[in-house]
Scaffold this motif. Structure first.
Motif, PDB file in Angstrom:
ATOM      1  N   PRO A   1    -108.070  -0.235 -21.790  1.00 27.51           N
ATOM      2  CA  PRO A   1    -108.479  -0.502 -23.169  1.00 27.51           C
ATOM      3  C   PRO A   1    -108.151   0.670 -24.088  1.00 27.51           C
ATOM      4  O   PRO A   1    -108.326   1.834 -23.707  1.00 27.51           O
ATOM      5  CB  PRO A   1    -109.994  -0.723 -23.051  1.00 27.51           C
ATOM      6  CG  PRO A   1    -110.194  -1.206 -21.648  1.00 27.51           C
ATOM      7  CD  PRO A   1    -109.179  -0.454 -20.832  1.00 27.51           C
ATOM      8  N   VAL A   2    -107.685   0.361 -25.280  1.00 24.29           N
ATOM      9  CA  VAL A   2    -107.184   1.414 -26.158  1.00 24.29           C
ATOM     10  C   VAL A   2    -108.271   2.425 -26.519  1.00 24.29           C
ATOM     11  O   VAL A   2    -107.995   3.626 -26.668  1.00 24.29           O
ATOM     12  CB  VAL A   2    -106.546   0.796 -27.424  1.00 24.29           C
ATOM     13  CG1 VAL A   2    -107.573   0.053 -28.275  1.00 24.29           C
ATOM     14  CG2 VAL A   2    -105.852   1.861 -28.256  1.00 24.29           C
ATOM     15  N   ARG A   3    -109.519   1.981 -26.633  1.00 21.31           N
ATOM     16  CA  ARG A   3    -110.604   2.907 -26.986  1.00 21.31           C
ATOM     17  C   ARG A   3    -110.957   3.847 -25.839  1.00 21.31           C
ATOM     18  O   ARG A   3    -111.696   4.823 -26.050  1.00 21.31           O
ATOM     19  CB  ARG A   3    -111.844   2.137 -27.436  1.00 21.31           C
ATOM     20  CG  ARG A   3    -111.648   1.394 -28.743  1.00 21.31           C
ATOM     21  CD  ARG A   3    -112.875   0.622 -29.184  1.00 21.31           C
ATOM     22  NE  ARG A   3    -112.531  -0.300 -30.254  1.00 21.31           N
ATOM     23  CZ  ARG A   3    -112.612  -0.021 -31.561  1.00 21.31           C
ATOM     24  NH1 ARG A   3    -113.065   1.166 -31.938  1.00 21.31           N
ATOM     25  NH2 ARG A   3    -112.263  -0.907 -32.465  1.00 21.31           N
ATOM     26  N   GLN A   4    -110.457   3.559 -24.647  1.00 21.30           N
ATOM     27  CA  GLN A   4    -110.728   4.421 -23.495  1.00 21.30           C
ATOM     28  C   GLN A   4    -109.536   5.312 -23.149  1.00 21.30           C
ATOM     29  O   GLN A   4    -109.538   5.974 -22.113  1.00 21.30           O
ATOM     30  CB  GLN A   4    -111.101   3.564 -22.291  1.00 21.30           C
ATOM     31  CG  GLN A   4    -112.382   2.760 -22.490  1.00 21.30           C
ATOM     32  CD  GLN A   4    -112.679   1.843 -21.310  1.00 21.30           C
ATOM     33  OE1 GLN A   4    -112.261   2.101 -20.185  1.00 21.30           O
ATOM     34  NE2 GLN A   4    -113.409   0.764 -21.576  1.00 21.30           N
ATOM     35  N   GLN A   5    -108.515   5.349 -24.020  1.00 18.50           N
ATOM     36  CA  GLN A   5    -107.333   6.158 -23.772  1.00 18.50           C
ATOM     37  C   GLN A   5    -107.329   7.412 -24.627  1.00 18.50           C
ATOM     38  O   GLN A   5    -107.946   7.464 -25.695  1.00 18.50           O
ATOM     39  CB  GLN A   5    -106.063   5.355 -24.090  1.00 18.50           C
ATOM     40  CG  GLN A   5    -105.867   4.119 -23.247  1.00 18.50           C
ATOM     41  CD  GLN A   5    -104.442   3.604 -23.336  1.00 18.50           C
ATOM     42  OE1 GLN A   5    -103.498   4.362 -23.525  1.00 18.50           O
ATOM     43  NE2 GLN A   5    -104.280   2.293 -23.187  1.00 18.50           N
ATOM     44  N   LEU A   6    -106.592   8.404 -24.148  1.00 22.48           N
ATOM     45  CA  LEU A   6    -106.287   9.530 -25.007  1.00 22.48           C
ATOM     46  C   LEU A   6    -105.613   9.023 -26.277  1.00 22.48           C
ATOM     47  O   LEU A   6    -104.836   8.058 -26.241  1.00 22.48           O
ATOM     48  CB  LEU A   6    -105.345  10.515 -24.301  1.00 22.48           C
ATOM     49  CG  LEU A   6    -105.920  11.357 -23.161  1.00 22.48           C
ATOM     50  CD1 LEU A   6    -104.788  12.082 -22.439  1.00 22.48           C
ATOM     51  CD2 LEU A   6    -106.928  12.367 -23.710  1.00 22.48           C
ATOM     52  N   TRP A   7    -105.886   9.671 -27.404  1.00 22.21           N
ATOM     53  CA  TRP A   7    -105.221   9.296 -28.653  1.00 22.21           C
ATOM     54  C   TRP A   7    -103.741   9.611 -28.510  1.00 22.21           C
ATOM     55  O   TRP A   7    -103.352  10.751 -28.284  1.00 22.21           O
ATOM     56  CB  TRP A   7    -105.826  10.075 -29.816  1.00 22.21           C
ATOM     57  CG  TRP A   7    -105.180   9.792 -31.128  1.00 22.21           C
ATOM     58  CD1 TRP A   7    -104.420  10.640 -31.876  1.00 22.21           C
ATOM     59  CD2 TRP A   7    -105.244   8.567 -31.862  1.00 22.21           C
ATOM     60  NE1 TRP A   7    -104.008  10.022 -33.029  1.00 22.21           N
ATOM     61  CE2 TRP A   7    -104.492   8.733 -33.052  1.00 22.21           C
ATOM     62  CE3 TRP A   7    -105.853   7.328 -31.625  1.00 22.21           C
ATOM     63  CZ2 TRP A   7    -104.346   7.727 -34.000  1.00 22.21           C
ATOM     64  CZ3 TRP A   7    -105.713   6.327 -32.574  1.00 22.21           C
ATOM     65  CH2 TRP A   7    -104.966   6.538 -33.745  1.00 22.21           C
ATOM     66  N   CYS A   8    -102.910   8.579 -28.619  1.00 20.65           N
ATOM     67  CA  CYS A   8    -101.483   8.784 -28.360  1.00 20.65           C
ATOM     68  C   CYS A   8    -100.610   8.361 -29.531  1.00 20.65           C
ATOM     69  O   CYS A   8     -99.386   8.365 -29.422  1.00 20.65           O
ATOM     70  CB  CYS A   8    -101.055   8.042 -27.095  1.00 20.65           C
ATOM     71  SG  CYS A   8    -101.226   6.252 -27.188  1.00 20.65           S
ATOM     72  N   LEU A   9    -101.223   8.008 -30.659  1.00 25.28           N
ATOM     73  CA  LEU A   9    -100.434   7.650 -31.822  1.00 25.28           C
ATOM     74  C   LEU A   9    -100.078   8.905 -32.613  1.00 25.28           C
ATOM     75  O   LEU A   9    -100.845   9.860 -32.653  1.00 25.28           O
ATOM     76  CB  LEU A   9    -101.175   6.668 -32.725  1.00 25.28           C
ATOM     77  CG  LEU A   9    -101.070   5.187 -32.321  1.00 25.28           C
ATOM     78  CD1 LEU A   9    -101.783   4.910 -31.021  1.00 25.28           C
ATOM     79  CD2 LEU A   9    -101.602   4.292 -33.426  1.00 25.28           C
ATOM     80  N   SER A  10     -98.917   8.884 -33.234  1.00 21.79           N
ATOM     81  CA  SER A  10     -98.525   9.987 -34.110  1.00 21.79           C
ATOM     82  C   SER A  10     -99.013   9.680 -35.513  1.00 21.79           C
ATOM     83  O   SER A  10     -99.741   8.718 -35.752  1.00 21.79           O
ATOM     84  CB  SER A  10     -97.004  10.146 -34.100  1.00 21.79           C
ATOM     85  OG  SER A  10     -96.412   9.061 -34.790  1.00 21.79           O
ATOM     86  N   GLN A  11     -98.587  10.467 -36.490  1.00 17.60           N
ATOM     87  CA  GLN A  11     -98.965  10.226 -37.879  1.00 17.60           C
ATOM     88  C   GLN A  11     -98.108   9.148 -38.541  1.00 17.60           C
ATOM     89  O   GLN A  11     -98.493   8.629 -39.581  1.00 17.60           O
ATOM     90  CB  GLN A  11     -98.872  11.519 -38.684  1.00 17.60           C
ATOM     91  CG  GLN A  11     -99.887  12.587 -38.286  1.00 17.60           C
ATOM     92  CD  GLN A  11    -101.311  12.129 -38.472  1.00 17.60           C
ATOM     93  OE1 GLN A  11    -102.042  11.909 -37.504  1.00 17.60           O
ATOM     94  NE2 GLN A  11    -101.731  11.969 -39.711  1.00 17.60           N
ATOM     95  N   LEU A  12     -96.944   8.817 -37.982  1.00 14.54           N
ATOM     96  CA  LEU A  12     -96.120   7.756 -38.557  1.00 14.54           C
ATOM     97  C   LEU A  12     -96.429   6.459 -37.825  1.00 14.54           C
ATOM     98  O   LEU A  12     -95.929   6.196 -36.734  1.00 14.54           O
ATOM     99  CB  LEU A  12     -94.630   8.089 -38.458  1.00 14.54           C
ATOM    100  CG  LEU A  12     -93.690   7.023 -39.062  1.00 14.54           C
ATOM    101  CD1 LEU A  12     -94.069   6.709 -40.505  1.00 14.54           C
ATOM    102  CD2 LEU A  12     -92.243   7.476 -38.989  1.00 14.54           C
TER     103      LEU A  12
END
Length: 322
Positions: A144-155
């Motif tokens: 689940p995305v809420r249980q992952q390290l934040w992996c999005l960039s600013q773009l």
């Protein structure tokens, strides 16, 4: 056959607050892109410096508009109001570019390329001023995305349909106010959950330059950011949306027996084979109302990855209205 969600345009939101020193290079980096088909809103959060003066020369370009809040709202309130003002069409791509950062060459073209391939949330890798590393990564499959390290960039970018029906509470802090810090987590956790992880794509190219300075939220509002991070990760996940699909197949079933209930998985896999991933498919199963009870437990379910079985009743004339 073209997807119903094939990109119809590109809308850029540039949130800013006291960015007089940075907004010029930011807008210059957009104007230098080799993808010219965009509209851009500079969303000012009641700046007290010369931000508006710095933006004024760029308003000669009809693609660029300016809006300033009468009082400071904070990051998410400012962004949310700007998105509502833009009112993107369902298949219009929306990208957010912070007013103190810059795009690198080819950024917009790569985003649009991935959206045209059927992805609905797309982000790239980035350069971080003064650092060698980056947050940009692909999502871990099956987590689940809420249980992952934040992996999005600013773009980051997404298709406009994902804003439809987005619960306002998912963008708020523990007090119920729009997030001033960690607003990126609030918005993109929700968008990825509504799209489904299979519709999210990471472009492993550094196409954005993130500027580090004392006014960055991660520094200026550090304690609030950490508190909001914990709060947002503890929220219940949002269900995948079931209103917008790339393709729709209609199956008229006047007797309610055309589909084998025990073979729905295989039927879904056959539909999936006709439409390559990540495209989503809605199967409109048109039945008489008299057969509603026999199909009640099967309609409204995903029968294969990205394939949704939707129940539709025949009208009085006997033709389906999917």
């Amino acid at each position: 056959m073209r997807s119903a969600l094939h990109p119809t345009g590109l809308a850029l939101v540039v949130p800013c607050r006291d960015c007089a020193a940075f907004i010029g290079p930011c807008l210059d980096s957009v104007l230098a892109q080799d993808w010219p088909h965009w509209r851009l809103l500079v969303a000012d959060d009641a700046s007290t410096d010369g931000t508006q003066r710095a933006v004024r020369p760029y308003l000669d370009d009809p693609r660029i508009t300016w809006r300033s809040l009468p009082a400071r709202g904070g990051l998410m309130a400012n962004t949310r109001e700007a998105l509502a003002r833009l009112a993107p069409a369902p298949a219009e791509v929306v990208a957010v570019l912070d007013g103190d950062d810059t795009l690198l060459p080819g950024a917009l073209a790569r985003l649009m390329e991935e959206h045209a391939r059927g992805f609905d949330v797309v982000w790239t890798d980035m350069e971080i001023e003064g650092l060698a590393g980056s947050t940009g990564r692909a999502l871990l499959p099956g987590v689940p995305v809420r249980q992952q390290l934040w992996c999005l960039s600013q773009l980051r970018s997404f298709k406009g349909y994902l804003l439809r029906g987005l619960p306002p509470a998912c963008l708020c802090d523990p007090t119920g106010q729009p997030c001033r810090a960690a607003g990126d987590l609030a918005l993109y956790f929700a968008l990825i959950e509504r799209a489904g992880a299979a519709k999210a794509a990471f472009v492993p190219e550094r196409l954005y330059r993130y500027r580090r300075h004392a006014a960055n939220n991660c520094r200026a509002l550090r304690a609030e950011q950490l508190a909001n991070n914990r709060h947002l990760r503890a929220l219940a996940p949002l269900p995948m949306q079931t209103e917008f699909f790339d393709f729709t197949e209609t199956l008229h079933d006047p007797d309610g027996n055309a589909l084998d209930k025990l073979g729905l998985r295989e039927f879904g896999q056959a539909v999936r084979a006709r439409h390559p991933e990540p495209f989503s498919v809605r199967v409109a199963h048109v039945i008489p109302r008299a057969r509603e009870d026999s199909w009640r437990a099967y309609h409204g379910l995903w029968i294969a990855p990205g394939v949704y079985l939707d129940g539709v009743f025949e009208d009085e004339a006997g033709s389906g209205e999917p």
